[in-house]
Design an enzyme around this catalytic site. Structure first.
Site, PDB file in Angstrom:
ATOM      1  NE  ARG A  24      -2.278  -1.146   3.480  1.00 12.32           N
ATOM      2  CZ  ARG A  24      -2.636  -0.701   4.666  1.00 12.32           C
ATOM      3  NH1 ARG A  24      -3.728   0.009   4.820  1.00 12.32           N
ATOM      4  NH2 ARG A  24      -1.918  -0.953   5.741  1.00 12.32           N
ATOM      5  CG  ASN A  43      -4.143  -4.267   3.296  1.00 14.73           C
ATOM      6  OD1 ASN A  43      -3.572  -4.245   2.219  1.00 14.73           O
ATOM      7  ND2 ASN A  43      -3.487  -4.176   4.448  1.00 14.73           N
TER       8      ASN A  43
END
Length: 96
Positions: A24, A43
């Protein structure tokens, strides 16, 4: 206005070993490096990562290419994407 300058919304789902490996953070840094993108990366409960990016088609395609390039943290087994019209509401590209 050319196709590459068209404003779009990219939603991509990345599967593989992409959680707990800095994916990320890397995606956000890449989006900021490309510039002109807003949206987020997060996520999902099933182990995938979701990327939502709004900006020009050319910039969104660059981000998608980076997601598929294999030089990401972890391991990308595949990326599924859909394209749509921008919805707005993002003032930057963030990690959720």
């Amino acid at each position: 206005m050319g196709a590459a300058a068209e404003e779009v919304r990219l939603t991509a789902w990345v599967r593989g070993r992409v959680q707990g490996v800095g994916f990320r953070w890397w995606t956000r840094a890449t989006a900021l490096e490309i510039g002109g993108l807003s949206g987020y990366v997060s996520n999902l409960a099933d182990g995938r990562v979701q990327v939502v990016a709004e900006g020009t088609r050319g910039r969104c395609e660059r981000l998608l290419d980076w997601l598929r390039a294999g030089e990401t943290p972890g391991r990308v087994d595949g990326v599924t994407e859909i394209w749509g019209v921008p919805r707005g509401g993002y003032d930057r590209f963030s990690t959720r």
